[in-house]
Design a protein around this motif. Structure first.
Motif, PDB file in Angstrom:
ATOM      1  N   ASP A  26       0.869  -1.050   0.023  1.00  0.00           N
ATOM      2  CA  ASP A  26       0.223   0.155   0.016  1.00  0.00           C
ATOM      3  C   ASP A  26       1.097   1.327   0.075  1.00  0.00           C
ATOM      4  OD1 ASP A  26      -2.439  -1.472   0.010  1.00  0.00           O
ATOM      5  OD2 ASP A  26      -2.396  -1.531   2.337  1.00  0.00           O
ATOM      6  N   PRO A  27       0.280   2.487  -0.507  1.00  0.00           N
ATOM      7  CA  PRO A  27       1.098   3.619  -0.461  1.00  0.00           C
ATOM      8  C   PRO A  27       1.166   4.279   0.879  1.00  0.00           C
ATOM      9  CG  PRO A  27      -0.901   3.920  -1.747  1.00  0.00           C
ATOM     10  CD  PRO A  27      -0.849   2.482  -1.253  1.00  0.00           C
ATOM     11  N   ALA A  28       2.092   5.085   0.884  1.00  0.00           N
ATOM     12  CA  ALA A  28       2.308   5.741   2.295  1.00  0.00           C
ATOM     13  C   ALA A  28       1.018   6.609   2.574  1.00  0.00           C
ATOM     14  CB  ALA A  28       3.465   6.755   2.395  1.00  0.00           C
ATOM     15  N   GLU A  50      -7.072  -1.595  -4.002  1.00  0.00           N
ATOM     16  CA  GLU A  50      -6.794  -2.230  -5.070  1.00  0.00           C
ATOM     17  C   GLU A  50      -6.595  -1.467  -6.065  1.00  0.00           C
ATOM     18  OE1 GLU A  50      -8.617  -4.794  -1.818  1.00  0.00           O
ATOM     19  OE2 GLU A  50      -9.395  -2.797  -2.917  1.00  0.00           O
ATOM     20  N   GLN A  51      -7.234  -0.383  -6.287  1.00  0.00           N
ATOM     21  CA  GLN A  51      -6.978   0.631  -7.397  1.00  0.00           C
ATOM     22  C   GLN A  51      -5.703   1.073  -7.259  1.00  0.00           C
ATOM     23  OE1 GLN A  51     -10.604   2.739  -6.759  1.00  0.00           O
ATOM     24  NE2 GLN A  51     -11.261   2.208  -8.910  1.00  0.00           N
ATOM     25  N   TRP A  52      -5.275   1.437  -5.988  1.00  0.00           N
ATOM     26  CA  TRP A  52      -3.795   2.038  -5.873  1.00  0.00           C
ATOM     27  C   TRP A  52      -2.682   1.013  -6.243  1.00  0.00           C
ATOM     28  CZ3 TRP A  52      -3.356   6.715  -6.058  1.00  0.00           C
ATOM     29  CH2 TRP A  52      -3.821   7.802  -5.384  1.00  0.00           C
ATOM     30  N   ARG A  53      -3.016  -0.342  -5.970  1.00  0.00           N
ATOM     31  CA  ARG A  53      -2.175  -1.346  -6.358  1.00  0.00           C
ATOM     32  C   ARG A  53      -2.037  -1.607  -7.749  1.00  0.00           C
ATOM     33  NH1 ARG A  53      -3.820  -3.643  -1.178  1.00  0.00           N
ATOM     34  NH2 ARG A  53      -5.488  -4.816  -2.281  1.00  0.00           N
ATOM     35  N   GLU A  54      -3.206  -1.525  -8.523  1.00  0.00           N
ATOM     36  CA  GLU A  54      -3.152  -1.434  -9.781  1.00  0.00           C
ATOM     37  C   GLU A  54      -2.644  -0.400 -10.488  1.00  0.00           C
ATOM     38  OE1 GLU A  54      -3.822  -2.593 -13.586  1.00  0.00           O
ATOM     39  OE2 GLU A  54      -4.440  -3.812 -11.939  1.00  0.00           O
ATOM     40  N   VAL A  55      -2.613   0.613 -10.184  1.00  0.00           N
ATOM     41  CA  VAL A  55      -1.777   1.836 -10.873  1.00  0.00           C
ATOM     42  C   VAL A  55      -0.307   1.597 -10.410  1.00  0.00           C
ATOM     43  CG1 VAL A  55      -1.466   4.452 -10.639  1.00  0.00           C
ATOM     44  CG2 VAL A  55      -3.797   3.603 -10.643  1.00  0.00           C
ATOM     45  N   ALA A  56       0.016   1.452  -9.320  1.00  0.00           N
ATOM     46  CA  ALA A  56       1.430   1.133  -8.936  1.00  0.00           C
ATOM     47  C   ALA A  56       2.135  -0.147  -9.784  1.00  0.00           C
ATOM     48  CB  ALA A  56       1.459   0.887  -7.600  1.00  0.00           C
TER      49      ALA A  56
END
Length: 488
Positions: free
Chosen positions: A203-205, A232-238
Motif C-alpha cells: 500500500d502507498p504511504a 486495490e486501485q492504488w495497487r493496480e496503478v502502481a
C-alpha cells in the motif's frame, strides 16, 4: 580515458525507489541494475524542480530555476544561454538527440545545440486515448494497451538510437535519449503489464496530519476524488507503473546493447537519471504538483557508469547530490571547460571515492507567486482540474524551497507555515515537526542555509563583459531641431 563518448538517458517521472538497484523488489530492472553494478549509484541525488521543463533547464545549465527564471513549462532555454549539449558540440563532439521532446529548448536552440534531432523511425501512435469509467481517468490510468504493432514515441526514439548506433560517427559523440516513460498516462502493453503481481504491491504511504500538511494536498484529493480510490486501485496503478518502468528498462538495455554492438562500450560513459518523481498514491496523491517537495517527487535514481571512472564496481554514494552537478561532471570527464558561471559541482571525485565530501545540503524549489497566476498553465483533460485549482487559488501552488541534509528536510513556503521532517525516522515525510521547541535549532540552521543559498545563487555575472562608456552613434540633443529650423 580522453574524449569518451556519452549516452545520456533521461526518463520522465521516474521515482528513485521504483528501480531495483534503489531497493524496489517489484519492478524488473535488470539493465538499470547492471548499469549500477558496473558504476556508481547516488542514493541521495535530488532534482532542482518537481516539474519537467524547469528540471531539465537546471541539469543542462548547472543553474537553479530561480537564477534565470526557468520556472515554468513555457520558459525554456534561450539561444544566448549555455547548455550542456551545445557546450559539447562547440567543443568538437558530435551530438545526436534521438526522439523529440519539445519541452527543453526555445526556438532555434535545438539547431544550435545538436547535429541531429528527431526520429529516423517515426512514431505511428501517441500516448493518448480513452480512459476507463469512474475515477480511473483522475488517476491518469489507462492500464493494459494493445501491442498492435504501432510505434509510440519512446519505441521510435529507441529504434532511432539503435539505427544511429549501427554507424556512429568516428569523432567523440553524445547520444541524448530523453524518453516519456514512466510519465502518465499509466499504460503499458504485454508482457510488461502482467509482470508485477498486484497482490505483492505494498500500500502507498498514507497521508499525515491534514492540519500540518501543505494545503494543496487536501485540495488535490478533493478535486480529483482520490478519497474514493480503493487499496486495490492504488495497487493496480502502481503495478502498471512498475510495468512501464520494466519496459523503460528494456529500452535502456537495447540502447546499451547497440553501443556494445558498435564496439563503443569501452569508450562510452552512460548517465541515467530522471527529471523528477511521482506520487503514485503516497500521501493519497497521484502525479505531481509544481510546489511538491516530498522525497518521492524529488529524489532521483542517478547512475553513472563507464570505463576509467573510479572503482567501477557497484559503488554506492550516499553524499548529498544535486542534478545541477550533471553539467560539470560530464564536462570534466570530457575535458571541456564550462564557458559560463554555474552552481554545479563535479561528481568525478565521488566516482573515485564515494565517501568524499561533496555537499552539506541539496535544494529543490518550485511554485509561483500570486501575481504570476496568469502565467500558470492552462491544461486540457486529464490535467484540467489541477490547472483550474492553481488558477482558482494560486496560493496552493505558492513558491516553496526544500533544504535537505543527511538527517532533515526543511520546507519553506511563501504562503504557508514551514515543514520539518526527520528523514531517518520519517522517510515519507509525513510528520511535520516544524515549530517544536526541541527542534528549534535544527529548523533555524536549515532556514539559514536556505537564505544563504538564495543569496548566493540569485544571479550570475554574465561571461562577456561590456565596455564602460561605449561610443554612442546618435545626434546630440537638439541637433535635429536645429537642422530643420528655417535659415534666417
Amino acid at each position: 580515458m580522453s574524449r569518451p563518448n556519452f549516452v545520456i538517458f533521461v526518463p520522465d517521472q521516474l521515482r528513485a525507489d521504483a528501480v531495483g538497484a534503489f531497493g524496489n523488489p517489484h519492478a524488473r530492472t535488470p539493465h538499470m541494475d547492471a548499469l549500477a553494478a558496473h558504476g556508481t549509484r547516488f542514493t541521495q541525488a535530488y532534482v532542482q524542480h518537481p516539474v519537467c521543463s524547469p528540471s531539465r533547464a537546471s541539469f543542462l545549465t548547472g543553474l537553479y530555476p530561480h537564477t534565470a527564471g526557468h520556472r515554468t513549462l513555457t520558459h525554456l532555454l534561450k539561444e544566448h544561454e549555455p547548455n550542456l549539449l551545445r557546450i559539447l558540440k562547440d567543443a568538437g563532439y558530435h551530438v545526436t538527440w534521438a526522439g523529440a521532446r519539445g519541452d527543453t529548448f526555445a526556438p532555434g536552440v535545438t539547431e544550435a545545440s545538436v547535429h541531429e534531432y528527431g526520429f529516423s523511425v517515426a512514431p505511428t501512435v501517441g500516448f493518448g486515448g480513452e480512459y476507463p469509467d469512474g475515477v480511473w481517468s483522475r488517476l491518469f490510468y489507462r492500464g493494459l494497451v494493445p501491442d498492435d504493432g504501432r510505434v509510440d514515441p519512446d519505441e521510435a526514439a529507441v529504434r532511432t538510437a539503435e539505427e544511429w548506433l549501427c554507424e556512429p560517427p568516428s569523432a567523440p559523440w553524445v547520444l541524448f535519449v530523453p524518453l516519456v516513460a514512466p510519465h502518465c498516462p499509466f499504460q503499458v502493453p504485454e508482457p510488461w503489464y502482467s509482470q508485477t503481481d498486484r497482490a505483492t504491491v505494498p500500500d502507498p504511504a498514507p497521508p499525515g496530519d491534514p492540519a500540518r500538511e501543505p494545503r494543496f494536498m487536501a485540495a488535490l484529493r478533493e478535486r480529483y476524488e482520490l478519497g474514493e480510490v480503493t487499496a486495490e486501485q492504488w495497487r493496480e496503478v502502481a503495478a502498471t507503473y512498475y510495468g512501464m518502468v520494466s519496459r523503460l528498462d528494456d529500452h535502456l538495455g537495447r540502447v546499451l546493447a547497440a553501443v556494445d554492438g558498435a564496439g563503443a562500450t569501452d569508450s562510452t560513459v552512460t548517465l541515467f537519471f530522471a527529471d523528477h518523481g511521482e506520487y503514485l498514491g503516497d500521501h493519497g496523491l497521484i502525479e505531481k504538483w509544481p510546489s511538491a517537495m516530498h522525497d518521492c517527487i524529488t529524489r532521483d535514481p542517478l547512475i553513472i557508469s563507464g570505463p576509467g571512472l573510479g572503482l567501477g564496481r557497484d559503488e554506492v554514494c550516499e553524499e548529498m547530490v544535486e542534478l545541477v552537478d550533471i553539467l560539470p561532471t560530464v564536462l570534466e570527464i570530457a575535458g571541456v571547460e564550462a564557458p559560463h558561471s554555474h552552481f554545479g559541482r563535479s561528481l568525478v571525485p565521488l566516482l573515485k571515492d564515494p565517501s568524499a565530501p561533496h555537499r552539506e545540503f541539496a535544494f529543490t524549489e518550485g511554485g509561483f507567486t500570486v501575481a504570476e497566476e496568469p502565467r500558470m498553465e492552462n491544461a486540457a483533460f486529464p490535467y484540467d482540474r489541477k490547472s483550474a485549482l492553481q488558477h482558482a487559488d494560486p496560493t496552493l501552488a505558492g513558491k516553496a524551497v526544500a533544504v535537505r541534509d543527511q538527517q532533515w528536510t526543511y520546507v519553506w513556503r511563501l504562503y504557508e507555515e514551514p515543514e520539518l521532517y526527520a528523514r531517518g525516522e520519517d522517510p515519507h515525510e509525513r510528520v511535520n515537526l516544524a515549530g517544536r521547541s526541541e527542534h528549534a535549532a535544527v529548523q533555524q540552521r536549515m532556514h539559514d542555509a536556505m537564505l544563504r543559498w538564495l543569496v548566493e545563487t540569485a544571479d550570475v555575472i554574465p561571461t562577456d563583459a561590456d565596455p564602460r562608456l561605449p561610443a554612442v552613434d546618435l545626434p546630440v540633443p537638439g541637433a535635429a531641431a536645429r537642422r530643420d529650423a528655417p535659415q534666417s
